[in-house]
Design a protein around this motif. Sequence first.
Motif, PDB file in Angstrom:
ATOM      1  N   LEU A  34      28.997  40.385  19.434  1.00 12.72           N
ATOM      2  CA  LEU A  34      29.170  39.907  18.057  1.00 12.72           C
ATOM      3  C   LEU A  34      28.112  40.471  17.126  1.00 12.72           C
ATOM      4  N   GLN A  35      27.001  40.910  17.733  1.00 12.59           N
ATOM      5  CA  GLN A  35      25.919  41.428  16.890  1.00 12.59           C
ATOM      6  C   GLN A  35      26.348  42.702  16.162  1.00 12.59           C
ATOM      7  N   ILE A  38      27.938  40.680  13.138  1.00 14.28           N
ATOM      8  CA  ILE A  38      27.031  39.803  12.396  1.00 14.28           C
ATOM      9  C   ILE A  38      25.624  40.388  12.464  1.00 14.28           C
ATOM     10  N   LYS A  39      25.023  40.528  11.310  1.00 10.90           N
ATOM     11  CA  LYS A  39      23.690  41.123  11.284  1.00 10.90           C
ATOM     12  C   LYS A  39      22.636  40.060  11.622  1.00 10.90           C
ATOM     13  N   VAL A  40      21.795  40.347  12.613  1.00 10.41           N
ATOM     14  CA  VAL A  40      20.679  39.456  12.906  1.00 10.41           C
ATOM     15  C   VAL A  40      19.483  39.948  12.114  1.00 10.41           C
ATOM     16  N   LYS A  41      18.938  39.066  11.299  1.00 14.24           N
ATOM     17  CA  LYS A  41      17.824  39.459  10.446  1.00 14.24           C
ATOM     18  C   LYS A  41      16.549  39.513  11.290  1.00 14.24           C
ATOM     19  N   GLY A  51      21.083  43.167  20.760  1.00 15.87           N
ATOM     20  CA  GLY A  51      20.915  42.403  21.995  1.00 15.87           C
ATOM     21  C   GLY A  51      19.462  42.052  22.317  1.00 15.87           C
TER      22      GLY A  51
END
Lengths: 84, 561
Positions: A34-35, A38-41, A51
């Motif tokens: 999913l990353q 969806i952007k992980v800040k 990951g």
Amino acid sequence: MKPPASDNHWLARPENIRRIWIVSSIILALTVLLQAVIKVKGYFGIDAWFGFAAGFGFASCVAMVLVAKVLGLVLKRDDHYYDD
Amino acid sequence: MIEWASPALILLAAALLIALTRGHWRSAVILIAPLATLWAVWQVPDGVVSTVRFLDYTIEPVEGSALRRLFATIFAIMAFVGGLFAFRQARWYELSAAFAYASGAVGVCFAGDLITLFLYWELMALFSTVIVWCGGTPAARKAGIRYAMMHLLGGVILKVGIEGVVVHTGSIDIQPMLATNFDTWMILIGILINAAAPPLSAWLADAYPESSPTGSVFLSAFTTKTAVLALILLFPGEPILIGVGLYMVMYGIVYALLENDARRILAYSIVNQVGFMVCAIGIGTQMALNGAAAHAFAHIVYKGLLFMSAGAVVYRTGKNKCADLGGLFRTMPLTTICAIIGALSISSFPLTSGFTTKTLISQAAVDEGLVTVYFLLAAASAGVFLHAGIKFPWFVFFQKDSGLRPKDAPWNMAAAMVIFSVLCIVIGVFPEPFYRLLPYPPVEYHAYTQGKVLYYLQLLLFSGLAFFAMLPLLKRTTTITLDIDWFYRVAAPRVIAVLSTIISRILDTINQYFARFLNAMLMRIRRHYGPEGVLARTWPTGSMVLWVAILLASYLVMYYV
């Protein structure tokens, strides 16, 4: 309180336990994949890597278990150590 | 409401009434008094409400602020839900002690000066010891004595610090300070002992699991969290607390991983969770202090919930050890679900209270650019899921089939667990109203962003994978793990035993020498003065005359020379 002859709880059946493993594996894979969507800040650079949290969580748990194991070699005593 | 009276007095009166009443009256006191306290807590306005002259000091028994009300609120809620959990099973003196203990905690919340704080502090030490003793076993009695000694020591150190501050500054006000001199260090150490900070953290895991299934629920809530409140009030931004907190976080995880006793796993995880709060207080920004306070609130709920589920298991099965438990989900489904909710909350899983409160602390570390602290806290979050989030429910309710088929928790225990489970989820799903209660509102902070949720899901779920991947390494052994308390439980008595042998040998040798010397003296005296002694003999007159003649002759010779 003796165990019943057949343990037929749905959570105890082997085929269901296998299903749980399969579903869990899919969820694990999804959280990483999913990353891509969806952007992980990331606050400090590397924590935005793909990951990163998965690897970091896994690695730190392995490290903590191993540290505990080594400490256990030195510090573990029998249950009744303090009794006498 | 009487202005000068602290809401704590309601619980103190209730403690007395519990002892005096019976049956339904007692139940009514147990259930109504905490609610009355909760009401009274919210009547306390900001600032010093009342002052009393005592000796030369101006005592401030009641001082209000958002922070103080927040802690008092959760203490009152804990007294209510804990009372509900315990009132049909616990003995009256345990309940009475629990209410006096809770009264001490609420009293500390509103203490406007160091003297009031100290009085309520000692009230807590006294009655929490009684609760440990209510475990009723010989082990509980011994653990209670060790617990009392540790808290009396902490109390004395705190008192030394308070006296020093009073003498040197002339002020007994509770105000932010830093550990810069002897007095403030003593206050800090006295508080940290109650927070179960290193090196004296062993008392917690030593005493709590020895109490009764109901007693440990009360014990888990008050002592360490009043210490957190005191640290927020007195030492916000004290840099040493960051290191202390991080140590506690890691210590709790490692010891919980090695532990076999179900409630002792939870006890170690209290140290771990308080570590997060202590670290946040060390960071000291508004965001961090909000985080510490919010996390303390959420922690009391989910840790109470976890201890309740463990308590229900111990109550139904009479067994504490993971090695003897397992497979209980079959007949204790409600307890299992509540334990899982508590376990997910402590692991700060999204949609639970732990997520909305612990991430405030991480955010504070980010805001201050504390890279190491941030990553250590993230690793620790993973570790929490490992030891409390999965290990506790797994070994108690799942793993192997222990063959135990106990009934589910009694209705009052179940009701208490459901209330706390709901609270865990409500704070997790709707954090905004809760954030408004924090000491520094409004919080410009959004708990849920897609990226953050995904980040934590990865972190936690892969810790879960690590748990099952390493399950063989985590197999329960019937062992305990040595801690610093080994020094005062084993090493110190041994050193004293060795020293006493050495000293008694030295004394023996000295005695022997002295006896020999005395004997020799006596023999000599006897030889000279005894019946046969030279000096005691009767001398013949002739020899006397001869000696006199010799003396006179020599005198004559001398005269002429």
